[in-house]
Enzyme design. Structure first.
Site, PDB file in Angstrom:
ATOM      1  N   HIS A 125      -3.628  -6.026   0.514  1.00  0.00           N
ATOM      2  CA  HIS A 125      -2.204  -5.904   0.171  1.00  0.00           C
ATOM      3  C   HIS A 125      -2.038  -5.338  -1.250  1.00  0.00           C
ATOM      4  O   HIS A 125      -1.266  -4.409  -1.472  1.00  0.00           O
ATOM      5  CB  HIS A 125      -1.558  -7.290   0.295  1.00  0.00           C
ATOM      6  CG  HIS A 125      -0.142  -7.371  -0.178  1.00  0.00           C
ATOM      7  ND1 HIS A 125       0.931  -7.306   0.688  1.00  0.00           N
ATOM      8  CD2 HIS A 125       0.390  -7.521  -1.411  1.00  0.00           C
ATOM      9  CE1 HIS A 125       2.061  -7.400  -0.013  1.00  0.00           C
ATOM     10  NE2 HIS A 125       1.758  -7.534  -1.294  1.00  0.00           N
ATOM     11  N   GLU A 126      -2.801  -5.869  -2.185  1.00  0.00           N
ATOM     12  CA  GLU A 126      -2.679  -5.411  -3.580  1.00  0.00           C
ATOM     13  C   GLU A 126      -3.157  -3.971  -3.750  1.00  0.00           C
ATOM     14  O   GLU A 126      -2.528  -3.180  -4.454  1.00  0.00           O
ATOM     15  CB  GLU A 126      -3.457  -6.339  -4.514  1.00  0.00           C
ATOM     16  CG  GLU A 126      -2.874  -7.739  -4.624  1.00  0.00           C
ATOM     17  CD  GLU A 126      -1.395  -7.745  -4.984  1.00  0.00           C
ATOM     18  OE1 GLU A 126      -0.950  -6.900  -5.792  1.00  0.00           O
ATOM     19  OE2 GLU A 126      -0.654  -8.570  -4.421  1.00  0.00           O
TER      20      GLU A 126
HETATM   21 ZN   LIG Z   1       3.063  -7.374  -2.937  1.00  0.00          ZN
END
Ligand SMILES: [Zn+2]
Length: 259
Positions: A125-126
């Site tokens: 996600h990051e």
């Molecule tokens: Zn985020």
């Protein structure tokens, strides 16, 4: 936020070169930085963080972050990346990936990620925020709002400290002086979607992402502090619903890359 969108639309309409289209999703955003400027901002923000935040003293935590980070970064394309993975010691469950491939994981998130695949969900996600240039987009909005839309090199030359603080805030890293800007709902859902495919391509079972978000929801429900990067919008239920919709596609990617 409406005001920002309007300003962005106006600037985009006026100068076509300041627009950026996400190649994965087609979403358009404001972009006043080129990717090498972004990478150098990311690098100096990371040096700042390393100076001010202690690293974990637990070697196995650092090794885990490095192992998962290498696998995730191995399946993405990020311009000007010089990958680095650091596990910091912090009570706040948080993580980030700065442009230039600088990844930080705060060790308080490890009890919630629980296993390698859970951590891959967070790191995927990051990293997606970085490959989708969400920080650059927010940095552009900050430049537009706080400094009247002047070019980055001018901002750096005239107001170096202010520009540095804007960058830290834009990349979701809390500072004492600057404020952290939450990602927009559409940026979050975009990062969830791209991150899910990244973890699958890196050989991690994407179903673990749903399990992580459920644990994270319980953690908040039990009164745990909510870090900025995982802020309240979209709701956890909205995230989980989207991840479940994408699951057949992600599982197909996972099966393909598993061998
Ligand atoms: Zn985020």
């Amino acid at each position: 936020m409406k005001k920002i969108a309007l300003l962005a639309a106006l600037v985009c309409a006026a100068v076509i070169v300041t627009c950026y289209t996400n190649p994965e999703t087609g979403r358009k955003g404001l972009m006043l930085l080129n990717s090498s400027q972004e990478a150098s901002l990311g690098l100096s923000a990371f040096q700042d963080i390393k100076k001010n935040t202690p690293r974990t003293t637990n070697a196995s935590e650092q090794a885990l972050v490095e192992k998962v980070g290498r696998k995730i970064s191995g399946v993405v394309k990020l311009s000007n990346a010089q990958w680095e993975y650091v596990c910091f010691k912090s009570e706040e469950p948080n993580a980030f990936c700065l442009p230039g491939g600088k990844i930080g994981v705060y060790n308080a998130i490890l009890p919630i990620t629980q296993n390698e695949a859970g951590l891959a969900a967070v790191m995927g996600h990051e990293v997606a925020h970085a490959t989708a240039r969400h920080g650059g987009e927010r940095m552009s909005e900050s430049l537009l709002i706080s400094l009247g839309g002047i070019a980055l090199d001018v901002a750096m030359a005239e107001k170096p400290e202010e520009t540095r603080q804007l960058a830290l805030g834009a990349y979701g890293v809390g500072t004492t002086l600057g404020r952290t800007l939450p990602h927009s709902r559409s940026q979050e859902l975009e990062a969830d979607r791209m991150g899910l495919l990244y973890m699958a391509r890196a050989g991690y079972d994407p179903r673990e992402a749903v399990k992580f978000w459920k644990r994270f929801k319980d953690f908040k429900g039990a009164g745990g502090s909510v870090p900025a990067f995982l802020s309240t919008h979209p709701t956890d239920d909205r995230r989980i619903a989207q991840l479940e919709e994408l699951m057949p596609e992600a599982i197909a990617e996972y099966e393909k890359h598993r061998k």
